[in-house]
Scaffold this active site. Structure first.
Site, PDB file in Angstrom:
ATOM      1  N   ALA A  17       0.806  -1.219   0.000  1.00  0.00           N
ATOM      2  CA  ALA A  17       0.000   0.000   0.000  1.00  0.00           C
ATOM      3  C   ALA A  17       0.842   1.274   0.000  1.00  0.00           C
ATOM      4  O   ALA A  17       0.315   2.363  -0.226  1.00  0.00           O
ATOM      5  CB  ALA A  17      -0.936   0.000   1.210  1.00  0.00           C
ATOM      6  N   THR A  18       2.142   1.166   0.249  1.00  0.00           N
ATOM      7  CA  THR A  18       3.006   2.343   0.216  1.00  0.00           C
ATOM      8  C   THR A  18       4.114   2.224  -0.821  1.00  0.00           C
ATOM      9  O   THR A  18       4.672   3.224  -1.250  1.00  0.00           O
ATOM     10  CB  THR A  18       3.656   2.611   1.594  1.00  0.00           C
ATOM     11  OG1 THR A  18       4.392   1.449   2.012  1.00  0.00           O
ATOM     12  CG2 THR A  18       2.597   2.925   2.632  1.00  0.00           C
ATOM     13  N   GLY A  20       6.005  -0.733  -3.979  1.00  0.00           N
ATOM     14  CA  GLY A  20       6.044  -2.030  -4.639  1.00  0.00           C
ATOM     15  C   GLY A  20       7.467  -2.343  -5.035  1.00  0.00           C
ATOM     16  O   GLY A  20       8.332  -1.462  -5.086  1.00  0.00           O
ATOM     17  N   ARG A  21       7.713  -3.597  -5.331  1.00  0.00           N
ATOM     18  CA  ARG A  21       9.059  -3.994  -5.731  1.00  0.00           C
ATOM     19  C   ARG A  21       8.967  -5.228  -6.610  1.00  0.00           C
ATOM     20  O   ARG A  21       7.940  -5.911  -6.658  1.00  0.00           O
ATOM     21  CB  ARG A  21       9.916  -4.301  -4.516  1.00  0.00           C
ATOM     22  CG  ARG A  21       9.343  -5.433  -3.696  1.00  0.00           C
ATOM     23  CD  ARG A  21      10.035  -5.596  -2.382  1.00  0.00           C
ATOM     24  NE  ARG A  21       9.429  -6.694  -1.650  1.00  0.00           N
ATOM     25  CZ  ARG A  21      10.080  -7.441  -0.794  1.00  0.00           C
ATOM     26  NH1 ARG A  21      11.357  -7.207  -0.562  1.00  0.00           N
ATOM     27  NH2 ARG A  21       9.493  -8.418  -0.166  1.00  0.00           N
ATOM     28  N   GLY A  85      -5.316  -7.185   0.077  1.00  0.00           N
ATOM     29  CA  GLY A  85      -6.615  -7.758  -0.235  1.00  0.00           C
ATOM     30  C   GLY A  85      -7.723  -6.723  -0.367  1.00  0.00           C
ATOM     31  O   GLY A  85      -7.485  -5.514  -0.318  1.00  0.00           O
ATOM     32  N   HIS A 243      -3.101 -12.719  -2.605  1.00  0.00           N
ATOM     33  CA  HIS A 243      -3.088 -11.961  -1.353  1.00  0.00           C
ATOM     34  C   HIS A 243      -1.704 -12.105  -0.739  1.00  0.00           C
ATOM     35  O   HIS A 243      -1.212 -13.217  -0.526  1.00  0.00           O
ATOM     36  CB  HIS A 243      -4.152 -12.481  -0.396  1.00  0.00           C
ATOM     37  CG  HIS A 243      -4.308 -11.628   0.817  1.00  0.00           C
ATOM     38  ND1 HIS A 243      -4.448 -12.144   2.078  1.00  0.00           N
ATOM     39  CD2 HIS A 243      -4.326 -10.282   0.962  1.00  0.00           C
ATOM     40  CE1 HIS A 243      -4.559 -11.159   2.948  1.00  0.00           C
ATOM     41  NE2 HIS A 243      -4.483 -10.022   2.290  1.00  0.00           N
ATOM     42  N   ASP A 244      -1.064 -10.990  -0.434  1.00  0.00           N
ATOM     43  CA  ASP A 244       0.342 -11.031  -0.023  1.00  0.00           C
ATOM     44  C   ASP A 244       0.588 -11.904   1.208  1.00  0.00           C
ATOM     45  O   ASP A 244       1.609 -12.603   1.286  1.00  0.00           O
ATOM     46  CB  ASP A 244       0.906  -9.625   0.190  1.00  0.00           C
ATOM     47  CG  ASP A 244       0.032  -8.730   1.055  1.00  0.00           C
ATOM     48  OD1 ASP A 244      -0.899  -9.230   1.720  1.00  0.00           O
ATOM     49  OD2 ASP A 244       0.267  -7.502   1.064  1.00  0.00           O
ATOM     50  N   THR A 245      -0.350 -11.906   2.150  1.00  0.00           N
ATOM     51  CA  THR A 245      -0.150 -12.741   3.334  1.00  0.00           C
ATOM     52  C   THR A 245      -0.223 -14.216   2.985  1.00  0.00           C
ATOM     53  O   THR A 245       0.501 -15.036   3.564  1.00  0.00           O
ATOM     54  CB  THR A 245      -1.186 -12.412   4.430  1.00  0.00           C
ATOM     55  OG1 THR A 245      -1.157 -11.012   4.696  1.00  0.00           O
ATOM     56  CG2 THR A 245      -0.875 -13.159   5.716  1.00  0.00           C
ATOM     57  N   THR A 266       4.730  -3.999  10.400  1.00  0.00           N
ATOM     58  CA  THR A 266       3.982  -2.869  10.954  1.00  0.00           C
ATOM     59  C   THR A 266       2.689  -3.374  11.578  1.00  0.00           C
ATOM     60  O   THR A 266       2.260  -2.919  12.638  1.00  0.00           O
ATOM     61  CB  THR A 266       3.674  -1.845   9.851  1.00  0.00           C
ATOM     62  OG1 THR A 266       4.908  -1.432   9.255  1.00  0.00           O
ATOM     63  CG2 THR A 266       2.966  -0.644  10.424  1.00  0.00           C
TER      64      THR A 266
END
Length: 478
Positions: A17-18, A20-21, A85, A243-245, A266
């Site tokens: 959300a802040t 990307g890579r 998500g 979903h990243d998680t 975080t």
């Protein structure tokens, strides 16, 4: 691992959300290595009082990354995309992206869950979907867009979650991947398809939803003009655990199912991997959620405030002229380890205070704890409070689990915090296995490797990860 005599390259686009890579993984000789090859900023864009994700900017960065890699002679075997998500884009009948996707940070969903519950009771919604109630769940966003007469929704033919939307921009093909769809609050946990009757009940369109496909589905190859313009050729794009998680949990280097995980950063997510959802009245009251994992598994987990508390304090301290490295913060916490003050990290007062240091001090005062004498005692308070929360949540997870929880795997940035890892092991009374820190990208590329036939299942994936990353084990000292 099959095909070990050949070399393969997989690209993971990991979008947060802040920022990307892009992470490039090389598989060769039965092992793999990874390197970051591109990074770009990302943030919500406010237009006319609405908050959007600039998906076209993200897409542009994807193309630039592909051009950069091609210019260096890199040939890819596949590409995978993971993001956060719930958020989604809308596509018209002619294939046009109707609007930039609305952001979960848009306040248009405030109060919407309570309005929905007037027609669709909370107990019924949770009983079918197993998803914790948050204002920004997809089902509430769709209701809010319907209520405000959002024009792109009226004219849409398809809904695509963020990873699938980005895959569509690259390939021209549409899929709806399981792990990301599972976060929407719209998926029936029994059928693992969308609960169309629930959406109809609250007056939300469901004709725009695609059938849900499992992780590892091949979306397609790069559009011809992208293949030519970037020099990459016809590279496959694979719907990884979008979903990243889910991608991160796929990278837990566990050898058997008897574990819990803590995705630590975080924000923290603590849970277990189960073959089926856990949906009970107690899980609803405790706000536990059931999200999709690889191989059709369920990630039964609890959201916990993580290092947000510390980062909030660090911002204040920096303004006041005191800046500390993460190594210094660990030393400070160890020095002040006997400070007795504790807070509840999940207290709503810590969600977004103007001054985190002041807010924590106020909470400690109300709890009759002595005020921290310095920053070291504040760091100790935060570390100990988080560990106490982990103990509490793991106790609940044990009551839900159908298997013994014999160790805790910590992945993500928090895996690098040796002091907290040891304190956690001490308080839990079980081994804590820390690593990998780059779990999301590793899980992303491992699913690509499996689709390519290099690994056969999630346990072989995890064995290979364990051998490659050198996870560190912390044993209880008490």
């Amino acid at each position: 691992m099959d095909k070990s005599s050949s070399s393969y390259k997989f690209l993971a686009f990991d979008c947060g959300a802040t920022s990307g890579r892009a992470m490039l993984a090389t598989f060769s000789g039965g092992s793999f290595s990874m390197e970051e090859v591109y990074r770009f900023p990302n943030q919500p864009l406010e237009v006319g009082g609405k908050f959007y994700w600039n998906v076209f900017s993200i897409y542009g960065h994807f193309l630039k990354c592909l051009r950069d890699l091609s210019s260096k002679g890199v040939k890819l075997d596949s590409i995978g995309i993971d993001t956060w998500g719930v958020d989604f884009g809308l596509v018209g009948q002619d294939g046009t992206v109707m609007s930039m996707p609305r952001s979960y940070r848009d306040p248009y969903t405030v109060g919407i869950p309570e309005e929905v519950f007037g027609t669709l009771p909370l107990e019924e919604l949770y009983g079918r979907t197993g998803i914790q109630i948050m204002d920004f769940n997809t089902i509430f966003q769709l209701y809010a867009q319907t209520k405000e007469g959002f024009a792109p929704l009226k004219g849409a033919a398809h809904l695509l979650f963020m990873p699938d939307l980005l895959s569509y921009l690259l390939t021209g093909n549409m899929v709806c991947e399981y792990t990301d769809a599972s976060t929407s609050g719209m998926m029936d946990q029994t059928t693992r398809q969308f609960a169309l009757d629930l959406l109809e009940k609250i007056g939300v369109r469901h004709d725009i939803l695609l059938p849900i496909a499992q992780s590892g589905t091949v979306v397609g190859t790069l559009r011809p003009y992208i293949a030519e313009e970037t020099g990459m050729g016809e590279v496959r794009v694979i719907a990884v655990a979008g979903h990243d998680t889910a991608s991160a949990i796929a990278a837990v280097p566990a050898g058997d199912p008897n574990f819990a995980y803590l995705s630590s950063g975080t924000w923290s997510l603590m849970g277990i991997e189960t073959p089926a959802p856990v949906i009970t009245e107690e899980s609803r009251k405790e706000n536990y959620t059931n999200e999709g994992g690889i191989d059709g598994t369920t990630r039964f987990l609890k959201n916990i405030t993580g290092m947000w508390l510390l980062e909030g304090c660090r911002r204040i301290w920096k303004k006041e002229g005191r800046e500390y490295s993460y190594a210094q913060l660990e030393e400070m916490a160890a020095y002040a380890k006997d400070y007795p003050g504790r807070i509840d990290p999940d207290d709503p007062r810590f969600a977004n205070p103007q001054n985190m240091d002041t807010e924590i001090r106020a909470a400690l005062s109300q709890g009759s704890f002595p005020a921290p004498k310095d920053d070291a005692q504040m760091v100790s308070c935060i570390y100990h409070s988080l560990v106490d929360k982990y103990v509490q949540v793991l106790g609940k997870l044990r009551s839900f689990a159908s298997f013994p929880i014999e160790r805790l795997h910590i992945i993500g940035g928090g895996a690098a915090n040796s002091l907290m890892n040891q304190w956690t092991a001490d308080e839990l009374g079980i081994p804590v296995v820390a690593g990998p820190t780059e779990a999301t990208a590793i899980g992303n590329v491992m699913i690509q490797a499996r689709t390519c036939g290099l690994v056969k299942d999630r346990w072989e994936m995890r064995r290979l990860i364990g051998e490659a990353v050198g996870a560190r084990t912390f044993l209880p000292s008490k």
